[in-house]
Design an enzyme around this catalytic site. Structure first.
Site, mmCIF file in Angstrom:
data_model
loop_
_atom_site.group_PDB
_atom_site.id
_atom_site.type_symbol
_atom_site.label_atom_id
_atom_site.label_comp_id
_atom_site.label_asym_id
_atom_site.label_seq_id
_atom_site.Cartn_x
_atom_site.Cartn_y
_atom_site.Cartn_z
ATOM 1 N N CYS A 250 40.782 -6.460 -47.540
ATOM 2 C CA CYS A 250 40.439 -5.456 -48.537
ATOM 3 C C CYS A 250 40.342 -4.143 -47.783
ATOM 4 O O CYS A 250 39.361 -3.900 -47.086
ATOM 5 C CB CYS A 250 39.117 -5.794 -49.219
ATOM 6 N N CYS B 7 37.381 -1.713 -49.319
ATOM 7 C CA CYS B 7 35.949 -2.049 -49.168
ATOM 8 C C CYS B 7 35.845 -3.418 -48.494
ATOM 9 O O CYS B 7 36.187 -3.522 -47.315
ATOM 10 C CB CYS B 7 35.181 -1.935 -50.478
ATOM 11 N N SER B 8 35.391 -4.443 -49.214
ATOM 12 C CA SER B 8 35.190 -5.734 -48.551
ATOM 13 C C SER B 8 35.353 -6.888 -49.535
ATOM 14 O O SER B 8 34.664 -7.900 -49.429
ATOM 15 C CB SER B 8 33.797 -5.780 -47.922
ATOM 16 N N CYS B 9 36.260 -6.757 -50.510
ATOM 17 C CA CYS B 9 36.441 -7.783 -51.538
ATOM 18 C C CYS B 9 36.822 -9.123 -50.901
ATOM 19 O O CYS B 9 37.684 -9.171 -50.009
ATOM 20 C CB CYS B 9 37.501 -7.335 -52.533
#
Lengths: 229, 225
Positions: free
Chosen positions: A129, A132-134
């Site tokens: 991702c 962000c940090s999906c």
């Protein structure tokens, strides 16, 4: 530009004047009003919210227990092991993962729209991702630090093979890499290739070969007897 | 406008440092508390996931860069709580009222946690515009890769795709548009596609001629080719 959308409440004259009087490094952001030390900052916010009845510390403990002890890569590993063992399950999982995973109880926050992608000798899949940090929480839990790092987010899309080398993974020259950048609410799980010579093992024994990294695509499933990563 | 969070393709970040498979889920106790406080505040219903992502992206580039992961979460949460008038600046300074908040009845209770986490928050919706692209079709990612509704607003179209040619891989359904939903402009659901791009269309020096990057992109992020 739509009028008012970007206007922040704290830029109102009274608030701005108040900020100007305060020695904070970033006068436009209220977070600077909290203690700078991260642990103290979280504690302060938790205390303020608890005093007002906006959060329940017991609920926080429950959330932490869920992701520390109950939801993690062991969930994804069970799915992979089942896919290796059961061709019909695998076909259904690759065709439309959501109902298949829901049947196993693997549905929930950050896993509402799942797609499972299969590694083959011709194609290796890897998930990132960049924005962000999906990450597929119901199957893998909370992402490891490296997945959230600037280096991984920046490099996985541009030089996945060099990133794989950081993990000690080297792919054959005729294997194409497909990197999935999780830019929406769809979450991806990699179905790693089954290690040779493991046909006929129980699902439990197979699951023990499935690492978290192999389901992100930065690793491969372990061979039987191989030391844990 | 590029923001610091949009870092796909950036140079100079050094090696990725793997962690042991059995490393602790939370490196520090406060990491766990930061995550839990953030999820619990989300349950108050004062914002959606796109608003909270945007709050992290709106940290100044300086803060975004110097803050660790959960520091970003907690800073953005504090900013959002004040912006949405849940808390005041006096509250953050420890000088606010200690009485029960008007939203306290919405506070997430321990016994409700399992249900809330299991329920999730699906982003697919009925209705919206019909899909105009079909699998295999060539498309181009919008230039510039900015929010078309709000200047400097939230978007999920990474800068590195701007103007690149890709191919529709699959239709995911109709999903809430973050560019609208992050700004109180409604969910504005649109068809969402997985779009594959050859690495050689994205980078001047791709590692391999057959490598690809796939992104999930909304219909309004794409133009026909």
């Amino acid at each position: 530009m739509i009028d008012g959308i970007m206007k922040h409440d704290w830029t109102e004259p009274a608030a701005a004047a108040q900020h100007e009087a305060m020695p904070h490094d970033d006068p436009n952001h209220p977070h600077a009003l909290l203690p700078p030390d991260p642990a103290l900052r979280v504690k302060a916010l938790e205390t303020i919210l608890t005093q007002k009845g906006l959060i329940d510390p017991a609920a926080l403990d429950e959330i932490i227990d869920t992701y520390q002890n109950r939801i993690g890569p062991q969930n994804g590993a069970r799915v992979v092991a089942k896919a290796w063992s059961d061709p019909e399950f695998k076909a259904a999982l690759l065709a439309d993962a959501d109902p298949v995973l829901a049947d196993l109880g693997y549905y929930g926050r950050q896993g509402e729209h799942m797609v499972v992608v299969e590694n083959t000798p011709a194609q290796h899949n890897m998930v990132v991702c960049t924005l962000c940090s999906c990450y597929p929480w119901p199957l893998l839990g909370i992402p490891p630090g490296w997945y959230k790092s600037d280096a991984y987010r920046a490099r996985a899309v541009r030089e996945p093979r060099k990133v794989l080398a950081d993990f000690g993974v080297s792919l054959p020259e005729d294997t194409a890499v497909r990197v999935w950048d999780s830019t929406a609410e769809v979450r991806y799980l990699v179905l790693p290739m089954q290690p040779e010579g493991t046909e006929g093992l129980s699902e439990e024994d197979l699951a023990a070969l499935v690492t978290r990294d192999s389901m992100i695509g930065t690793g491969l499933a372990k061979a039987p007897g191989e030391a844990p990563a | 406008m590029t923001r610091v969070h949009d870092m796909g393709g950036r140079f100079g970040d050094g090696p990725v440092v793997p962690e042991a498979e059995d490393a602790p889920v939370f490196d520090q106790d406060w990491h766990a508390r930061a995550l839990a406080v953030t999820l619990a505040c989300g349950a108050l219903g004062q914002w959606n996931i796109d608003v909270s992502r945007h709050a992290r992206e709106r940290l100044t580039p300086k803060d975004y860069t110097r803050f660790s992961y959960y520091e970003k979460w907690i800073a953005a949460l504090a900013d959002l709580l004040v912006e949405k008038r849940v808390l005041t600046q006096e509250d953050l300074q420890g000088q606010g009222a200690e009485e029960l908040h008007a939203l306290a009845e919405r506070a997430l209770k321990a016994e409700a946690v399992a249900g809330v986490l299991a329920k999730g928050g699906p982003a697919d919706r009925e209705g919206g515009p019909a899909p105009v692209f079909t699998p295999g079709q060539a498309v181009r990612a919008r230039v510039p890769a900015d929010n078309a509704l709000v200047s400097g607003g939230h978007t999920r179209l990474p800068h590195y795709t701007a103007g690149a040619r890709g191919y529709i891989l699959r239709l995911h359904g109709t999903h809430v548009l973050p560019d609208s939903n992050a700004h109180g402009l409604g969910e504005a659901p649109e068809p969402l596609y997985a779009v594959r791009f050859f690495a050689r269309e994205l980078w001047a020096h791709p590692e391999h001629p057959d490598d690809e990057v796939v992104l999930d992109l909304w219909q309004s992020y794409l133009e026909p080719l």
